[in-house]
Write a protein that holds these residues in place. Structure first.
Motif, PDB file in Angstrom:
ATOM      1  N   SER A  66     -53.056   1.741 -77.401  1.00 32.95           N
ATOM      2  CA  SER A  66     -53.437   1.311 -78.755  1.00 32.95           C
ATOM      3  C   SER A  66     -52.472   0.286 -79.343  1.00 32.95           C
ATOM      4  O   SER A  66     -52.827  -0.430 -80.279  1.00 32.95           O
ATOM      5  N   LEU A  67     -51.239   0.239 -78.834  1.00 32.50           N
ATOM      6  CA  LEU A  67     -50.264  -0.776 -79.271  1.00 32.50           C
ATOM      7  C   LEU A  67     -49.480  -1.241 -78.057  1.00 32.50           C
ATOM      8  O   LEU A  67     -49.190  -0.421 -77.169  1.00 32.50           O
ATOM      9  N   THR A  68     -49.089  -2.482 -78.027  1.00 30.80           N
ATOM     10  CA  THR A  68     -48.202  -2.918 -76.941  1.00 30.80           C
ATOM     11  C   THR A  68     -46.805  -2.334 -77.213  1.00 30.80           C
ATOM     12  O   THR A  68     -46.461  -2.049 -78.368  1.00 30.80           O
ATOM     13  N   PRO A  69     -45.962  -2.185 -76.158  1.00 31.56           N
ATOM     14  CA  PRO A  69     -44.606  -1.667 -76.392  1.00 31.56           C
ATOM     15  C   PRO A  69     -43.843  -2.522 -77.395  1.00 31.56           C
ATOM     16  O   PRO A  69     -43.108  -2.000 -78.238  1.00 31.56           O
ATOM     17  N   GLU A  70     -44.044  -3.851 -77.370  1.00 35.16           N
ATOM     18  CA  GLU A  70     -43.326  -4.741 -78.301  1.00 35.16           C
ATOM     19  C   GLU A  70     -43.777  -4.475 -79.738  1.00 35.16           C
ATOM     20  O   GLU A  70     -42.966  -4.389 -80.652  1.00 35.16           O
ATOM     21  N   ARG A  71     -45.087  -4.337 -79.914  1.00 36.46           N
ATOM     22  CA  ARG A  71     -45.603  -4.113 -81.283  1.00 36.46           C
ATOM     23  C   ARG A  71     -45.142  -2.749 -81.806  1.00 36.46           C
ATOM     24  O   ARG A  71     -44.776  -2.612 -82.971  1.00 36.46           O
ATOM     25  N   LEU A  72     -45.140  -1.753 -80.914  1.00 38.88           N
ATOM     26  CA  LEU A  72     -44.686  -0.420 -81.331  1.00 38.88           C
ATOM     27  C   LEU A  72     -43.234  -0.496 -81.813  1.00 38.88           C
ATOM     28  O   LEU A  72     -42.873   0.055 -82.857  1.00 38.88           O
ATOM     29  N   ARG A  73     -42.399  -1.229 -81.072  1.00 34.77           N
ATOM     30  CA  ARG A  73     -40.984  -1.355 -81.457  1.00 34.77           C
ATOM     31  C   ARG A  73     -40.855  -2.094 -82.796  1.00 34.77           C
ATOM     32  O   ARG A  73     -40.033  -1.750 -83.628  1.00 34.77           O
ATOM     33  N   GLU A  74     -41.698  -3.100 -82.997  1.00 33.33           N
ATOM     34  CA  GLU A  74     -41.659  -3.806 -84.296  1.00 33.33           C
ATOM     35  C   GLU A  74     -41.989  -2.852 -85.439  1.00 33.33           C
ATOM     36  O   GLU A  74     -41.361  -2.859 -86.492  1.00 33.33           O
ATOM     37  N   LEU A  75     -42.978  -1.996 -85.209  1.00 41.46           N
ATOM     38  CA  LEU A  75     -43.387  -1.078 -86.278  1.00 41.46           C
ATOM     39  C   LEU A  75     -42.317  -0.022 -86.544  1.00 41.46           C
ATOM     40  O   LEU A  75     -42.039   0.308 -87.698  1.00 41.46           O
ATOM     41  N   THR A  76     -41.703   0.530 -85.483  1.00 43.80           N
ATOM     42  CA  THR A  76     -40.659   1.546 -85.736  1.00 43.80           C
ATOM     43  C   THR A  76     -39.460   0.889 -86.431  1.00 43.80           C
ATOM     44  O   THR A  76     -38.847   1.479 -87.320  1.00 43.80           O
ATOM     45  N   THR A  77     -39.160  -0.344 -86.074  1.00 40.14           N
ATOM     46  CA  THR A  77     -38.034  -1.036 -86.720  1.00 40.14           C
ATOM     47  C   THR A  77     -38.320  -1.237 -88.203  1.00 40.14           C
ATOM     48  O   THR A  77     -37.460  -1.008 -89.057  1.00 40.14           O
ATOM     49  N   GLN A  78     -39.548  -1.623 -88.497  1.00 44.86           N
ATOM     50  CA  GLN A  78     -39.922  -1.827 -89.910  1.00 44.86           C
ATOM     51  C   GLN A  78     -39.936  -0.491 -90.661  1.00 44.86           C
ATOM     52  O   GLN A  78     -39.398  -0.379 -91.765  1.00 44.86           O
ATOM     53  N   ALA A  79     -40.508   0.544 -90.052  1.00 39.94           N
ATOM     54  CA  ALA A  79     -40.634   1.845 -90.744  1.00 39.94           C
ATOM     55  C   ALA A  79     -39.256   2.418 -91.067  1.00 39.94           C
ATOM     56  O   ALA A  79     -39.032   2.920 -92.169  1.00 39.94           O
ATOM     57  N   TYR A  80     -38.323   2.337 -90.127  1.00 33.30           N
ATOM     58  CA  TYR A  80     -37.023   2.994 -90.348  1.00 33.30           C
ATOM     59  C   TYR A  80     -35.995   2.067 -90.988  1.00 33.30           C
ATOM     60  O   TYR A  80     -34.918   2.508 -91.363  1.00 33.30           O
TER      61      TYR A  80
END
Ligand code: PLP
Ligand SMILES: N[C@@H](CCOP(=O)(O)O)C(=O)O
Length: 472
Positions: A66-80
């Motif tokens: 559902s998400l690429t590994p890069e996009r997932l990392r971008e989202l966790t970086t933004q969330a935290y």
């Protein structure tokens, strides 16, 4: 990764589908088809990772395609990135054995931010791929509401309707919800308890008239994506205390069973967890269920730990599902009996399966105050009432090996429950600057009788249909 319903009748979904769906259409809860596993070496390689990176590693198997590994990392970086502590969930030592994991450094001062900051971004990501508009309907005993509102206020394609039990949340909790005046935020105080509010939310997912028109979505821990995000901090704490080479026990102040279920998931993924201690206040259905097999709800009694004033613990169904060997038909029958009578007896097989990892404790007002005083006098730590209940359970847990550290999850900032904290310790913790002028702001909230019909009519009148067109 596919997700299946605990009651076996709903279609299986991928991560994107499950995030937007909330409750399954058969009334069950979604769980991964199988628990992903990390090897000892994979866990050892996580030691020292920054929180956002660790989060992306733990979440990756659940997110699947559902998400690429890069996009997932971008989202966790933004969330935290919005957390006020560099470690996101810092660990503090109280004595040679007891630790607290501070989960309240997010924008609304409770552990809910850890999952809801991520969920808000996931909603935005997945809605960006579709035309749909979402109508979030949630129930809160105080903390989920403010964290969810913070996460979605002002976002396009989302409305949020948040139900809380009138008069049963703290002033800080209420104001954190009602002073958000964004046009997509609707606060509703209902006559009744959190359980009544939660029952209405669940009913809406099975109301064809509502789901036919509106894209109803969940921010409560019935939404799988909530729990996925909460798994991460169990890894973060255990890795700091010697995992995977050493076992760790966790004591979790528990209400809806979401937080402690995330600990169970961490254990199923390979984290060496010695024990999960389920700590309840006097609303002790979970303590009775775990210690005597008696999962029967009684009337909710208001306490100084209001976020745990819950008698129907949604996520317990997820544990019962695993504990009966994932027999969805048997579980559906058991849950239907509970829905009808508000009582069920765990089978011997379920009790045995659960006893391997879980224990429980019930904590009354005096024990809670005593735990708060001990933490303050022994370690200079001011704890909130919910965390104090967890600490009481941690300090009184029986039969834990002597070398196992015990981590109590500190689920809320003490300033959210300032009167109870002051009564127990004499200390009046100030609100952190990041919540701003909370007591100066204007409030907006509607009051409704505690009936499903009243709430459904209110939502139907104001929500945007899933097509995104009000005239649809
Ligand atoms: C401060 C606090 N502690 C503990 C809990 C209990 O967590 P759970 O409902 O995930 O069991 C809640 C509410 O959920 C809470 O807000
Ligand atoms: N204590 C919670 C109750 C709702 O729990 P959730 O984790 O299922 O959202 C709250 O603060 O609202």
């Amino acid at each position: 990764m596919k997700y299946v319903s605990t009651r076996g009748q709903a279609a299986s979904l991928d991560f994107e589908g499950v995030t937007l769906a909330g409750l399954a259409s058969d009334g069950g809860l979604y769980v991964p088809e199988a628990w992903p596993q990390f090897s000892h070496d994979e866990i050892a390689a996580m030691v020292g990772l920054p929180y956002a990176e660790l989060a992306a590693r733990i979440m990756a198997p659940f997110v699947g395609d559902s998400l690429t590994p890069e996009r997932l990392r971008e989202l966790t970086t933004q969330a935290y990135g919005r957390f006020a502590h560099a470690a996101v969930t810092p660990l503090k030592q109280l004595d040679e054995r007891q630790w607290v994991l501070e989960l309240f450094h997010g924008p609304t001062l409770a552990f809910k931010d850890v999952a809801l900051q991520m969920l808000g971004l996931l909603f935005e990501e997945f809605l960006g791929r579709r035309e749909d508009h979402l109508t979030i309907v949630g129930a809160t005993s105080g903390d989920t509401g403010s964290a969810a509102i913070d996460a979605v206020a002002g976002r396009a394609k989302v409305d949020i309707f948040m139900l809380h039990p009138e008069g049963r949340v703290s002033d800080v909790q209420r104001r954190q919800m009602t002073t958000v005046l964004a046009p997509n935020v609707y606060n509703i105080a209902i006559d009744g308890s959190f359980d009544d509010a939660q029952a209405m939310v669940k009913r809406m997912f099975n109301d064809a008239a509502m789901t036919g028109t509106f894209g109803i979505a969940a921010v409560n821990s019935i939404n799988w994506a909530r729990l996925m995000s909460q798994v991460v901090y169990y890894f973060a704490a255990a890795l700091q205390l010697g995992a995977p080479h050493r076992k760790v026990a966790f004591s979790v102040p528990t209400g809806n069973f979401g937080d402690v279920f995330a600990g169970y998931v961490a254990a199923r993924m390979g984290l060496p967890v010695e024990r999960l201690i389920v700590a309840t206040n006097i609303n002790d259905i979970l303590h009775r269920a775990l210690s005597a097999g008696d999962y029967s709800a009684s009337t909710v009694t208001p306490t100084a730990a209001p976020s745990m004033d819950i008698q129907v613990s949604s996520n317990f169904e997820r544990l019962l599902f695993d504990a009966c060997g994932r027999d969805a038909a048997a579980l559906a029958a058991q849950m239907q009996q509970f829905d009808a009578t508000k009582a069920l007896q765990l089978t011997n097989a379920q009790r045995e399966a659960i006893a391997g990892l879980f224990s429980s404790a019930r904590c009354d007002a005096g024990q809670m105050a005593q735990a708060m005083r001990w933490a303050y006098e022994a370690a200079g730590e001011v704890l909130d009432p919910h965390t104090a209940i967890g600490l009481h359970a941690a300090r009184t847990a029986q039969d834990l090996p002597a070398d196992v550290p015990v981590v109590t999850l500190a689920t809320a900032h003490p300033a959210k429950f300032v009167d109870a904290v002051e009564r127990a310790t004499g200390v009046r913790p100030p609100l952190p600057a990041r919540v701003g002028d909370l007591f100066e702001r204007q409030e907006r909230c509607d009051h409704l009788p505690g009936t499903y019909e009243a709430v459904a009519a209110y939502v139907a009148e104001r929500a945007t249909p899933k097509s995104g067109r009000k005239d649809a």
